[in-house]
Design an enzyme around this catalytic site. Structure first.
Site, PDB file in Angstrom:
ATOM      1  N   GLY A   1      45.238 102.304   1.573  1.00 33.56           N
ATOM      2  CA  GLY A   1      45.665 103.701   1.701  1.00 33.56           C
ATOM      3  C   GLY A   1      46.469 103.899   2.981  1.00 33.56           C
ATOM      4  O   GLY A   1      47.229 103.012   3.388  1.00 33.56           O
TER       5      GLY A   1
ATOM      6  N   GLU B   1      65.889  79.945   2.382  1.00 34.59           N
ATOM      7  CA  GLU B   1      65.872  78.668   1.642  1.00 34.59           C
ATOM      8  C   GLU B   1      66.202  78.876   0.158  1.00 34.59           C
ATOM      9  O   GLU B   1      65.646  78.221  -0.724  1.00 34.59           O
ATOM     10  CB  GLU B   1      64.569  77.923   1.890  1.00 34.59           C
ATOM     11  CG  GLU B   1      64.481  77.588   3.380  1.00 34.59           C
ATOM     12  CD  GLU B   1      63.588  76.433   3.732  1.00 34.59           C
ATOM     13  OE1 GLU B   1      63.299  75.621   2.860  1.00 34.59           O
ATOM     14  OE2 GLU B   1      63.200  76.350   4.915  1.00 34.59           O
TER      15      GLU B   1
ATOM     16  N   GLU C   1      67.485  84.843  -6.610  1.00 37.87           N
ATOM     17  CA  GLU C   1      68.600  84.751  -7.558  1.00 37.87           C
ATOM     18  C   GLU C   1      69.126  83.308  -7.600  1.00 37.87           C
ATOM     19  O   GLU C   1      69.479  82.802  -8.669  1.00 37.87           O
ATOM     20  CB  GLU C   1      69.712  85.727  -7.141  1.00 37.87           C
ATOM     21  CG  GLU C   1      69.324  87.209  -7.265  1.00 37.87           C
ATOM     22  CD  GLU C   1      68.219  87.665  -6.291  1.00 37.87           C
ATOM     23  OE1 GLU C   1      68.177  87.188  -5.137  1.00 37.87           O
ATOM     24  OE2 GLU C   1      67.382  88.490  -6.708  1.00 37.87           O
TER      25      GLU C   1
HETATM   26  N1  CAA Z   1      69.517  67.208  -5.287  1.00 39.67           N
HETATM   27  C1  CAA Z   1      70.517  66.299  -5.110  1.00 39.67           C
HETATM   28  N2  CAA Z   1      71.803  66.594  -5.346  1.00 39.67           N
HETATM   29  C2  CAA Z   1      72.092  67.834  -5.762  1.00 39.67           C
HETATM   30  C3  CAA Z   1      71.099  68.821  -5.973  1.00 39.67           C
HETATM   31  C4  CAA Z   1      69.755  68.454  -5.711  1.00 39.67           C
HETATM   32  N3  CAA Z   1      68.759  69.326  -5.874  1.00 39.67           N
HETATM   33  N4  CAA Z   1      71.679  69.957  -6.392  1.00 39.67           N
HETATM   34  C5  CAA Z   1      73.000  69.697  -6.447  1.00 39.67           C
HETATM   35  N5  CAA Z   1      73.241  68.423  -6.059  1.00 39.67           N
HETATM   36  C6  CAA Z   1      74.523  67.736  -6.037  1.00 39.67           C
HETATM   37  C7  CAA Z   1      75.129  67.780  -7.432  1.00 39.67           C
HETATM   38  O1  CAA Z   1      74.665  66.695  -8.219  1.00 39.67           O
HETATM   39  C8  CAA Z   1      76.599  67.727  -7.164  1.00 39.67           C
HETATM   40  O2  CAA Z   1      76.972  66.389  -6.952  1.00 39.67           O
HETATM   41  P1  CAA Z   1      78.147  65.718  -7.874  1.00 39.67           P
HETATM   42  O3  CAA Z   1      79.364  66.520  -7.487  1.00 39.67           O
HETATM   43  O4  CAA Z   1      78.154  64.320  -7.426  1.00 39.67           O
HETATM   44  O5  CAA Z   1      77.734  65.927  -9.282  1.00 39.67           O
HETATM   45  C9  CAA Z   1      76.753  68.460  -5.836  1.00 39.67           C
HETATM   46  O6  CAA Z   1      75.448  68.444  -5.219  1.00 39.67           O
HETATM   47  C10 CAA Z   1      77.228  69.874  -6.032  1.00 39.67           C
HETATM   48  O7  CAA Z   1      76.290  70.523  -6.862  1.00 39.67           O
HETATM   49  P2  CAA Z   1      76.601  71.894  -7.597  1.00 39.67           P
HETATM   50  O8  CAA Z   1      77.910  71.796  -8.304  1.00 39.67           O
HETATM   51  O9  CAA Z   1      75.394  72.283  -8.403  1.00 39.67           O
HETATM   52  O10 CAA Z   1      76.788  72.859  -6.358  1.00 39.67           O
HETATM   53  P3  CAA Z   1      77.009  74.413  -6.273  1.00 39.67           P
HETATM   54  O11 CAA Z   1      77.895  74.699  -5.161  1.00 39.67           O
HETATM   55  O12 CAA Z   1      77.317  74.993  -7.619  1.00 39.67           O
HETATM   56  O13 CAA Z   1      75.590  74.981  -5.748  1.00 39.67           O
HETATM   57  C11 CAA Z   1      73.366  75.802  -5.662  1.00 39.67           C
HETATM   58  C12 CAA Z   1      74.405  74.853  -6.310  1.00 39.67           C
HETATM   59  C13 CAA Z   1      72.032  75.310  -6.206  1.00 39.67           C
HETATM   60  C14 CAA Z   1      73.547  77.245  -6.032  1.00 39.67           C
HETATM   61  C15 CAA Z   1      73.410  75.625  -4.132  1.00 39.67           C
HETATM   62  O14 CAA Z   1      74.601  76.143  -3.612  1.00 39.67           O
HETATM   63  C16 CAA Z   1      72.266  76.268  -3.401  1.00 39.67           C
HETATM   64  O15 CAA Z   1      71.147  75.740  -3.385  1.00 39.67           O
HETATM   65  N6  CAA Z   1      72.496  77.413  -2.721  1.00 39.67           N
HETATM   66  C17 CAA Z   1      71.504  78.037  -1.873  1.00 39.67           C
HETATM   67  C18 CAA Z   1      71.567  77.487  -0.480  1.00 39.67           C
HETATM   68  C19 CAA Z   1      70.318  77.759   0.291  1.00 39.67           C
HETATM   69  O16 CAA Z   1      69.203  77.626  -0.217  1.00 39.67           O
HETATM   70  N7  CAA Z   1      70.477  78.105   1.543  1.00 39.67           N
HETATM   71  C20 CAA Z   1      69.380  78.314   2.402  1.00 39.67           C
HETATM   72  C21 CAA Z   1      69.759  77.892   3.771  1.00 39.67           C
HETATM   73  S1  CAA Z   1      68.517  77.225   4.725  1.00 39.67           S
HETATM   74  C22 CAA Z   1      67.589  78.466   5.315  1.00 39.67           C
HETATM   75  O17 CAA Z   1      67.267  79.386   4.682  1.00 39.67           O
HETATM   76  C23 CAA Z   1      67.321  78.326   6.746  1.00 39.67           C
HETATM   77  C24 CAA Z   1      66.048  78.464   7.302  1.00 39.67           C
HETATM   78  O18 CAA Z   1      66.092  78.212   8.474  1.00 39.67           O
HETATM   79  C25 CAA Z   1      64.754  78.832   6.704  1.00 39.67           C
END
Ligand code: CAA
Length: 382
Positions: free
Chosen positions: A339, A363, A367
């Site tokens: 409350g 991280e 979305e």
């Molecule tokens: N493991 C290994 N490799 C991976 C992977 C994974 N989980 N995900 C993607 N890859 C590789 C892909 O295989 C690809 O390689 P190839 O070109 O050889 O095929 C390459 O990476 C590019 O992958 P995508 O085309 O899927 O990349 P994208 O640009 O479309 O992005 C995304 C994908 C998942 C949306 C990514 O951009 C993402 O995770 N974004 C969020 C970033 C994030 O979490 N930021 C947080 C920052 S840290 C933080 O918060 C700080 C803190 O201090 C707490």
């Protein structure tokens, strides 16, 4: 699938719980007001082996794996979520370096990171215009005679002003897109590395969030982690593990809030009985307890998959999505049960609600987790 914790894992959990109850929880409300960074606590956690629980023993870590790490982080977050996030980022950075850098580079940094000598680590990936889409980063690494010169700015860097070492991502080949990004270990005190701004946040006041400027920061050739161009994939790999950490943090905050709400609801009387006996209150607490259990199990399942060497990106994204979204709801219920007392600082649930909110953002926002999960579904992973 059996991921019941072993005696060793439970003993790490007990050490973390004991430390959190003695040294973190009693000071958490004051730290929330003062915003004091927990330097002494992080050094102490290093001495106890809790800064590098999942880091290989060869580099000074505990070598205890992801389950012990998650259990311990839940306990630290239950005590003080601001301390837990610094631990989580340090462990993520140390694991990334230990598993992917040359042995010499790893030996130079990882033992000092996990012992607490460097206080903590930082993960310098995001930029002012490249958060959810790190592939759009602009920080540039240009060649020098002996290495690289880094220039650009980094945003939302947890512990960025206190980290003794950080991993910094920069473009080494502008023509190669994501495959032109590389990762470097940078000394937290490197000349040219400055803190441009510290964010004033809704919660997690004891955790600092810095904007960093790299103005010609020089690193040697051997500061690069792995091969040139591997940086983006390394960031994704590290974030898969990091998301188990944030799910654990969310679970720990929610558990603390729910315990406070159950305690309060058992003591507080209205209409002649403890409010927990009113079905409206009991029902809310029952929902919260059910979500908390599901979030805990999903987090431990992702940790178990990681520990077994199985693919776990999907499980980590699901755990982070579910745990953070439901931890937020659980903290809201905990506040509602209190409350008016829930809305004031005398009770811990007001801080829990503010602290837990960011777990839906950092991280990878919820979305972004849905993007990761949906892409894995398209690839046939359930
Ligand atoms: N493991 C290994 N490799 C991976 C992977 C994974 N989980 N995900 C993607 N890859 C590789 C892909 O295989 C690809 O390689 P190839 O070109 O050889 O095929 C390459 O990476 C590019 O992958 P995508 O085309 O899927 O990349 P994208 O640009 O479309 O992005 C995304 C994908 C998942 C949306 C990514 O951009 C993402 O995770 N974004 C969020 C970033 C994030 O979490 N930021 C947080 C920052 S840290 C933080 O918060 C700080 C803190 O201090 C707490």
């Amino acid at each position: 699938m059996d991921f019941t914790p072993t005696e060793d894992q439970l003993s790490v959990q007990r050490v973390a719980r004991d430390f959190a109850e003695r040294n973190l929880a009693p000071k958490a409300a004051a730290r929330d007001v003062s915003g004091e960074f927990p330097i002494a606590e992080l050094r102490e956690l290093g001495k106890l082996g809790l800064l590098g629980i999942a880091v290989p023993e060869a580099f000074g870590g505990g070598g205890m794996g992801a389950i012990a790490y998650s259990l311990a982080l839940q306990e630290l977050a239950r005590g003080d979520a601001a301390v837990a996030v610094a631990v989580s980022v340090t462990n993520m950075v140390a694991e990334l370096i230990a598993q992917n850098a040359s042995p010499a580079l790893a030996q130079r940094w990882v033992p000092r990171l996990v012992s607490g000598e460097l206080v903590c680590g930082a993960f310098a990936l995001s930029e002012p215009e490249a958060g959810s889409d790190p592939g759009a980063m602009r920080t540039l690494a240009t060649r020098t005679a002996t290495g690289w010169r880094l220039s650009g700015s980094k945003q939302w860097i947890t512990s960025g002003d206190h980290a003794g070492a950080m991993v910094v991502w920069a473009i080494t080949d502008p023509a190669a897109g994501r495959k032109g990004i590389s990762a470097f270990v940078v000394d937290g005190k490197a000349p040219g590395l400055t803190v441009a701004r510290l964010e004033d946040k809704l919660g997690l006041h004891g955790s600092s969030t810095a904007q960093l400027v790299l103005d010609g920061v020089e690193v040697d050739d051997d500061a690069m982690i792995g091969e040139p161009g591997r940086g983006f994939a390394l960031a994704m790999l590290a974030l898969d593990g990091g998301r188990i950490g944030i799910a654990s943090q969310a679970v720990g905050i929610a558990r603390g809030a729910l315990e406070a709400a159950v305690r309060y609801a058992g003591e507080r009387q209205t209409f002649g009985q403890p409010i927990i006996k009113h079905q409206a209150i009991g029902g809310m607490l029952a929902d919260a307890a059910t979500w908390l259990d599901a979030a805990t199990l999903m987090t431990l399942r992702a940790a178990h998959a990681k520990q077994q060497g199985h693919p776990y990106a999907q499980l980590a994204a699901m755990a982070k999505l579910f745990a953070s979204e439901h931890a937020w709801k659980i903290c809201d219920i905990a506040l509602q049960v209190h409350g008016g007392y829930g809305y004031v600082r005398d009770f811990p649930v007001e801080r829990a609600l503010r602290d837990v909110r960011v777990t839906r953002i950092y991280e990878g926002t919820s979305e972004i987790q849905r993007i990761v999960i949906a892409r894995n579904l398209i690839r046939g992973s359930m």
